[in-house]
Design a protein around this motif. Structure first.
Motif, PDB file in Angstrom:
ATOM      1  N   LEU A 178      52.775   3.598  30.061  1.00 46.18           N
ATOM      2  CA  LEU A 178      51.338   3.350  30.450  1.00 46.18           C
ATOM      3  C   LEU A 178      50.539   3.375  29.252  1.00 46.18           C
ATOM      4  O   LEU A 178      49.676   2.408  29.228  1.00 46.18           O
ATOM      5  N   ALA A 179      50.809   4.162  28.481  1.00 48.88           N
ATOM      6  CA  ALA A 179      49.699   4.457  27.127  1.00 48.88           C
ATOM      7  C   ALA A 179      50.064   3.546  26.061  1.00 48.88           C
ATOM      8  O   ALA A 179      49.134   2.598  25.487  1.00 48.88           O
ATOM      9  N   LEU A 180      51.418   2.788  26.007  1.00 47.48           N
ATOM     10  CA  LEU A 180      51.657   1.733  24.924  1.00 47.48           C
ATOM     11  C   LEU A 180      51.517   0.543  25.508  1.00 47.48           C
ATOM     12  O   LEU A 180      51.319  -0.381  24.580  1.00 47.48           O
ATOM     13  N   THR A 181      51.471   0.225  26.824  1.00 46.93           N
ATOM     14  CA  THR A 181      51.647  -1.333  27.225  1.00 46.93           C
ATOM     15  C   THR A 181      49.924  -1.380  27.649  1.00 46.93           C
ATOM     16  O   THR A 181      49.324  -2.581  27.502  1.00 46.93           O
ATOM     17  N   GLY A 182      49.327  -0.540  28.060  1.00 47.56           N
ATOM     18  CA  GLY A 182      48.069  -0.400  28.848  1.00 47.56           C
ATOM     19  C   GLY A 182      48.075  -1.061  30.317  1.00 47.56           C
ATOM     20  O   GLY A 182      47.079  -1.926  30.914  1.00 47.56           O
ATOM     21  N   LYS A 183      49.365  -1.319  30.895  1.00 49.40           N
ATOM     22  CA  LYS A 183      49.303  -1.998  32.199  1.00 49.40           C
ATOM     23  C   LYS A 183      48.722  -1.366  33.253  1.00 49.40           C
ATOM     24  O   LYS A 183      48.373  -0.221  33.096  1.00 49.40           O
ATOM     25  N   ASP A 184      48.590  -2.246  34.275  1.00 52.73           N
ATOM     26  CA  ASP A 184      48.003  -1.662  35.490  1.00 52.73           C
ATOM     27  C   ASP A 184      49.102  -1.216  36.473  1.00 52.73           C
ATOM     28  O   ASP A 184      50.161  -1.950  36.561  1.00 52.73           O
ATOM     29  N   ILE A 185      48.737  -0.223  37.190  1.00 47.94           N
ATOM     30  CA  ILE A 185      49.707   0.091  38.417  1.00 47.94           C
ATOM     31  C   ILE A 185      49.035   0.375  39.510  1.00 47.94           C
ATOM     32  O   ILE A 185      47.782   0.875  39.500  1.00 47.94           O
ATOM     33  N   ALA A 186      49.624   0.167  40.704  1.00 47.04           N
ATOM     34  CA  ALA A 186      49.111   0.324  41.915  1.00 47.04           C
ATOM     35  C   ALA A 186      49.279   1.670  42.829  1.00 47.04           C
ATOM     36  O   ALA A 186      50.024   2.462  41.971  1.00 47.04           O
TER      37      ALA A 186
END
Length: 275
Positions: A178-186
């Protein structure tokens, strides 16, 4: 209430019914964004709730469709100004450090509040929003909730507690992803990895029901249980927060951050060079 809340709140609304306090983020901008007034008001509210013997549990939620889209970037950039230029001097960097430490303390007031805090998240919960819910004792999500530890995408090391407090809430590999990609999750993925305890059609009702269940228990036992669960973790986190604040005060001012700021204002994708 047996303690006094500020009467002129602009970014938070507080409602107390029985032994349950509901704190609602109203923000200073779109999506309950966290501006300067928010960082001033948050510890005032949670310190007052901590001292209020009538309050036994707190529900933390957002007004409207979103929990919070995170820091109010326009407000933040106006307040940081020259502090984040690559050639910022020692005085500017010391002032930046003080600003970061102040925001960290605001989030910590939630974590150290004696009353259990249940976050009820609908819609977007981004950046500073994740820092805030990580400081809660329990996190519940609406079916529409979406989460992102997005700081890395704007050339910032997340420095307000998500990197520290999510360790132990979710496993290390998930946190790094989460922290290294900055991706969104539902919401369903957030539940699967343990970021939230559960997802609900009516998340605020679920949070209030849990708060009532907690409030029915002996207050001293609840406080002692939270203190026992929190004390060692928060001591570790305090040291790690000091370290990341020092890092950002030294290295946050950069060409990449200026590029992130420029791209945000120009509504385009940033192009980072590692400078």
């Amino acid at each position: 209430m047996t303690s006094t809340l500020p009467s002129d709140l602009t970014t938070l609304a507080v409602d107390v019914a029985g032994h349950i306090a509901t704190v609602t983020l109203t923000g200073t901008g779109h999506g309950n964004a966290m501006g300067s007034a928010f960082w001033h008001e948050l510890p005032l509210v949670f310190n007052a709730l901590d001292a209020d013997e009538d309050v036994r549990a707190v529900v933390l939620t957002g007004a409207g469709r979103n929990f919070s889209v995170g820091l109010d970037l326009n407000d933040l950039l106006a307040s940081w100004g020259e502090h984040v230029r690559p050639d910022a001097g020692a005085t500017a960097r010391a002032e930046l450090l003080a600003d970061i430490r102040g925001k960290q303390a605001a989030i910590t007031s939630v974590a150290t509040c004696r009353k259990p805090v249940i976050a009820a998240v609908s819609g977007w919960c981004v950046g500073g929003g994740v820092d805030l819910i990580a400081a809660a004792d329990v996190r519940l999500a609406g079916r529409d909730a979406k989460f992102s530890v997005r700081e890395v995408k704007v050339a910032i090391v997340a420095d307000l507690g998500s990197l520290q407090r999510l360790e132990g809430i979710i496993e290390q590999g998930r946190l790094r992803e989460l922290a290294l990609t900055g991706k969104d999750i539902a919401a369903d993925e957030a539940e699967r990895i343990g970021l939230v305890n559960s997802a609900h059609d009516a998340v605020l009702d679920a949070a209030r029901a849990m708060a009532e269940e907690i409030a029915a228990n002996p207050p001293a036992a609840v406080y002692g249980t939270k203190r026992t669960l929190t004390a060692e973790r928060e001591a570790r986190i305090a040291s790690e927060l000091r370290e990341v604040a020092t890092w950002n005060a030294a290295f946050l001012p950069s060409d990449d951050l200026l590029e992130a700021i420029t791209a945000f204002s120009e509504k385009r994708k940033p192009h980072y060079r590692g400078h």
